[in-house]
Write an enzyme that holds these catalytic residues in place. Structure first.
Site, PDB file in Angstrom:
ATOM      1  N   LYS A  26      43.523  30.070  45.874  1.00  0.00           N
ATOM      2  CA  LYS A  26      43.542  31.131  46.896  1.00  0.00           C
ATOM      3  C   LYS A  26      42.542  30.819  48.008  1.00  0.00           C
ATOM      4  O   LYS A  26      42.844  30.970  49.190  1.00  0.00           O
ATOM      5  CB  LYS A  26      43.233  32.492  46.248  1.00  0.00           C
ATOM      6  CG  LYS A  26      44.373  32.997  45.352  1.00  0.00           C
ATOM      7  CD  LYS A  26      43.991  34.253  44.552  1.00  0.00           C
ATOM      8  CE  LYS A  26      45.115  34.671  43.619  1.00  0.00           C
ATOM      9  NZ  LYS A  26      44.800  35.837  42.775  1.00  0.00           N
ATOM     10  N   GLN A  57      40.012  39.720  40.291  1.00  0.00           N
ATOM     11  CA  GLN A  57      40.933  38.914  39.486  1.00  0.00           C
ATOM     12  C   GLN A  57      41.026  39.478  38.066  1.00  0.00           C
ATOM     13  O   GLN A  57      40.016  39.798  37.437  1.00  0.00           O
ATOM     14  CB  GLN A  57      40.435  37.456  39.474  1.00  0.00           C
ATOM     15  CG  GLN A  57      41.429  36.453  38.937  1.00  0.00           C
ATOM     16  CD  GLN A  57      42.646  36.230  39.835  1.00  0.00           C
ATOM     17  OE1 GLN A  57      42.609  36.464  41.034  1.00  0.00           O
ATOM     18  NE2 GLN A  57      43.738  35.795  39.243  1.00  0.00           N
ATOM     19  N   ASP A  96      46.114  43.051  46.719  1.00  0.00           N
ATOM     20  CA  ASP A  96      46.956  42.773  45.544  1.00  0.00           C
ATOM     21  C   ASP A  96      48.092  43.794  45.448  1.00  0.00           C
ATOM     22  O   ASP A  96      49.046  43.602  44.724  1.00  0.00           O
ATOM     23  CB  ASP A  96      46.131  42.902  44.251  1.00  0.00           C
ATOM     24  CG  ASP A  96      45.629  41.563  43.728  1.00  0.00           C
ATOM     25  OD1 ASP A  96      46.327  40.553  43.924  1.00  0.00           O
ATOM     26  OD2 ASP A  96      44.548  41.553  43.114  1.00  0.00           O
TER      27      ASP A  96
HETATM   28  N1  GUN Z   1      45.732  37.757  37.441  1.00  0.00           N
HETATM   29  C1  GUN Z   1      46.927  37.120  37.394  1.00  0.00           C
HETATM   30  N2  GUN Z   1      47.598  37.282  38.552  1.00  0.00           N
HETATM   31  C2  GUN Z   1      46.819  38.049  39.345  1.00  0.00           C
HETATM   32  C3  GUN Z   1      46.961  38.543  40.673  1.00  0.00           C
HETATM   33  O1  GUN Z   1      47.974  38.342  41.359  1.00  0.00           O
HETATM   34  N3  GUN Z   1      45.910  39.275  41.146  1.00  0.00           N
HETATM   35  C4  GUN Z   1      44.804  39.542  40.404  1.00  0.00           C
HETATM   36  N4  GUN Z   1      43.845  40.283  40.953  1.00  0.00           N
HETATM   37  N5  GUN Z   1      44.651  39.093  39.171  1.00  0.00           N
HETATM   38  C5  GUN Z   1      45.646  38.338  38.648  1.00  0.00           C
END
Ligand code: GUN
Length: 297
Positions: free
Chosen positions: A53, A97, A120
């Protein structure tokens, strides 16, 4: 004829190019989109996703910051940091996350994020807006799946889409996106789950089959109709002693077997994964544009 392989990497690149232009337009107005990502602990998959990311954000001109807290960090410390980021006019997007350590309630954390900065799209307000047909941001993986379909020429409009999996992150919001009464959506959607009886009978009816159950190679060739389009959302680590890391990634479909039968399919890795990241960046740009328009930054 073997199936067309839908490259999420290539389509994510197209999205990045579009986002670079929107970032430049924001920069010209003195706004620099900024994403803050938080992690508690060192879950190896989370570490790897967050690096990706950060790298992609830099590629489109979005500045990002990753805040890492030790595993034993108290919930109130995380909540206090979110409150501080909510107040900061230079922060446009915030993600925490998942998964979080067991002593931290993910619901409380998600609900603490300002819905305007919830890139998100996990906050109940944003999920509710999507269900009501008035979306602001869209959740990243489901939006990535939708964009993959649209941009590879397989619009779900009027099609029967079968989704396998009903998670809050993937299956449920994907359903909400694809049933929207708008061009490029308007699909007839069936959602299958662990309570579904005779799964193969239903999956064989799909024009578009979306595998999002988190079960390695669970969709086998007998479960798909000839000529179907298959999107594989699964990311499963399976042991592989021939790899340096000791594992390899496989999706929720038996990819090689399906190749001989379907019209098109996404690979794992290189399919939905890069699109999830591209949609997070999309949301960060949209959040910055929205906050600028509302005088919040
Ligand atoms: N854990 C797995 N996929 C994601 C996501 O798209 N966002 C977040 N915040 N955590 C994750």
């Amino acid at each position: 004829m073997p199936a067309k392989i839908i490259s999420g990497r290539e389509i994510a690149e197209q999205v990045h190019a579009e986002l670079r232009e929107r970032v430049a337009a924001l920069n010209a107005r003195g706004i620099s989109p900024h994403l803050v990502m938080m992690r508690v602990g060192e879950d190896p998959a989370s570490v790897s996703y967050m690096k990706q990311k950060e790298k992609s954000a830099a590629e489109v001109g979005i500045s990002s910051e990753t805040l890492v807290f030790p595993e034993e960090t108290k919930e109130e410390v995380v909540l206090a940091k979110i409150a501080e980021l909510n107040r900061d006019p230079n922060v446009h997007g915030i993600i925490v996350q998942l998964p979080l350590p067991r002593h931290i309630d993910p619901r409380k954390v998600v609900e603490a994020i300002d819905p305007l900065k919830d890139v998100d799209c996990f906050h109940p307000l944003n999920v509710g807006k999507l269900l009501l047909g008035e979306p602001y941001l869209l959740p990243c993986t489901p939006h990535g799946v939708w964009q993959l379909l649209l941009r590879s020429g397989y619009s779900p409009e009027g099609k029967h889409v079968v989704i396998c999996g009903r998670s809050n992150i993937n299956g449920k919001p994907l359903f909400a996106i694809l049933i929207q009464k708008k061009a490029g959506a308007n699909a007839t959607v069936t959602v299958c789950h662990t309570g579904t009886r005779n799964l193969p009978e239903i999956t064989r009816q799909a024009d578009i089959l979306i595998a999002a159950m988190g079960s390695p190679r669970a969709i086998t060739a007998d479960m798909v109709r000839e000529g179907a389009v298959v999107i594989d959302v699964g990311v499963n680590r399976v042991p592989d002693p021939t790899k340096k890391a000791g594992f390899r990634l496989v999706g929720d479909t038996d990819f090689e077997a399906l190749l001989e039968k379907v019209e098109a399919i996404t690979p794992v890795p290189g399919g939905v994964g890069p699109m999830t990241v591209a949609m997070l960046l999309w949301n960060t740009v949209l959040a910055a544009e929205t906050q600028a328009a509302t005088g919040r930054c």
